[in-house]
Enzyme design. Sequence first.
Site, PDB file in Angstrom:
ATOM      1  N   TRP A 178      56.659  51.711   0.647  1.00 47.43           N
ATOM      2  CA  TRP A 178      57.338  52.800  -0.062  1.00 47.43           C
ATOM      3  C   TRP A 178      58.556  52.310  -0.833  1.00 47.43           C
ATOM      4  CZ3 TRP A 178      54.617  56.648  -1.422  1.00 47.43           C
ATOM      5  CH2 TRP A 178      53.541  57.045  -0.633  1.00 47.43           C
ATOM      6  N   ASP A 218      65.615  56.889   1.082  1.00 46.85           N
ATOM      7  CA  ASP A 218      64.374  57.674   1.118  1.00 46.85           C
ATOM      8  C   ASP A 218      64.061  57.882   2.601  1.00 46.85           C
ATOM      9  OD1 ASP A 218      61.834  58.637   1.270  1.00 46.85           O
ATOM     10  OD2 ASP A 218      60.871  56.960   0.238  1.00 46.85           O
ATOM     11  N   LYS A 225      56.506  65.455   6.546  1.00 45.28           N
ATOM     12  CA  LYS A 225      56.489  64.847   7.887  1.00 45.28           C
ATOM     13  C   LYS A 225      57.157  65.764   8.911  1.00 45.28           C
ATOM     14  CE  LYS A 225      55.207  61.109   5.622  1.00 45.28           C
ATOM     15  NZ  LYS A 225      53.797  60.902   5.312  1.00 45.28           N
TER      16      LYS A 225
HETATM   17  C1  LIG Z   1      58.857  56.774   3.066  1.00 47.42           C
HETATM   18  C2  LIG Z   1      58.030  57.569   2.093  1.00 47.42           C
HETATM   19  N1  LIG Z   1      58.478  57.707   0.828  1.00 47.42           N
HETATM   20  C3  LIG Z   1      57.781  58.407  -0.084  1.00 47.42           C
HETATM   21  C4  LIG Z   1      56.585  59.009   0.242  1.00 47.42           C
HETATM   22  C5  LIG Z   1      55.838  59.779  -0.813  1.00 47.42           C
HETATM   23  O1  LIG Z   1      56.036  61.121  -0.570  1.00 47.42           O
HETATM   24  P1  LIG Z   1      55.400  62.234  -1.516  1.00 47.42           P
HETATM   25  O2  LIG Z   1      53.930  62.209  -1.232  1.00 47.42           O
HETATM   26  O3  LIG Z   1      56.088  63.479  -1.053  1.00 47.42           O
HETATM   27  O4  LIG Z   1      55.698  61.886  -2.912  1.00 47.42           O
HETATM   28  C6  LIG Z   1      56.086  58.896   1.529  1.00 47.42           C
HETATM   29  C7  LIG Z   1      54.815  59.528   1.897  1.00 47.42           C
HETATM   30  O5  LIG Z   1      54.315  59.409   2.969  1.00 47.42           O
HETATM   31  C8  LIG Z   1      56.828  58.149   2.476  1.00 47.42           C
HETATM   32  O6  LIG Z   1      56.389  58.021   3.732  1.00 47.42           O
END
Ligand SMILES: Cc1ncc(COP(=O)(O)O)c(C=O)c1O
Length: 322
Positions: free
Chosen positions: A64, A134, A158
């Site tokens: 991520w 994040d 989550k």
């Molecule tokens: C740490 C992290 N950042 C970003 C995301 C992406 O999130 P979204 O699907 O809400 O864009 C996720 C998705 O699981 C994640 O775990």
Amino acid sequence: MPFTGEHFRSIFAAARTRLRDLLCLPANYRILFMQGGASAQFSLLPLNLLPRDGVADYVESGHWARRAISEARRYGIITVAASGADFGFNRLPDPCSWRLRTDAAYCHITPNETANGLEYPLLPETGEVPLVADMTSSFLSRPFDMTRFGLVYAGAQKNIGPAGLTIVIVREDLLDRARAETPTVFTYRVQAKSDSMVNTPLTYAIYLAGLVFEWLESEGGLVEMARRNGRKSRAVYDEIDRDGFYHCRIPPSHRSRMNVCFGLADPALEERFLSEGASEGLINLKGHNVYGALRASLYNAMPEAGVAALVEFMVQFRQRYG
Ligand SMILES: Cc1ncc(COP(=O)(O)O)c(C=O)c1O
């Protein structure tokens, strides 16, 4: 029900106040309820905080963080202050080796890497440079000190509520840095000014998130979540570490409490683990498609009884095939 009406406004205000209380948020931080998921924030963060000729530091800790970096690079100069790539993202880069810039507009970290199962044991010291996180997969899993951060964002799916809703918590002094071309509905300052209601907010998702906050409060808040999540993840890691039948590549001090990534010494047994587990109601244990193997995600909604069932199954599986 108009979102501008009294009824929705009271639902919204109750949700926001509950979240503020859960986080013990200081008065100089604003909570924004935005849309587009955490991935939208990968772009909105530089648009709101990174001047066109500025530089931002990112720590590359896994899947991520890499996604955040590649998106931010569309908007400016991004430097990688530290990377776990050399260790296959099996551990976090040693904080002593981080090359943090003092002129960065912000320093971005991913405190919990959902796909590779890493969690920061400690936060870095970034001095005057605002620390941005994040927190999608660790938000509300335990208390944290917001004063260490300039901005935190989290996709809701989550520990908060329905996907799409995105919480952004931002220190007030960072609200005035947006580039002129930032879309109005995605400008933090404008959203802060209009109570996250520049346009129709995610009304139903906010209502549901409010119920989650209420539930968290009634269960004992984030201190209690931290206790439960500690017990849950310890139970699974203890079973993984019992002998060599299961394994986890992450050193204990960097292991995620939300996403327990593991494998079997004999990877050929992993498919069997998944199918036999599914027949006992233990589902969604497949690892992230980038990292493979197995993963047990233990978000707040996973009860301790669910973890006990998984551990029991792991014991039996070892007895059958070990
Ligand atoms: C740490 C992290 N950042 C970003 C995301 C992406 O999130 P979204 O699907 O809400 O864009 C996720 C998705 O699981 C994640 O775990």
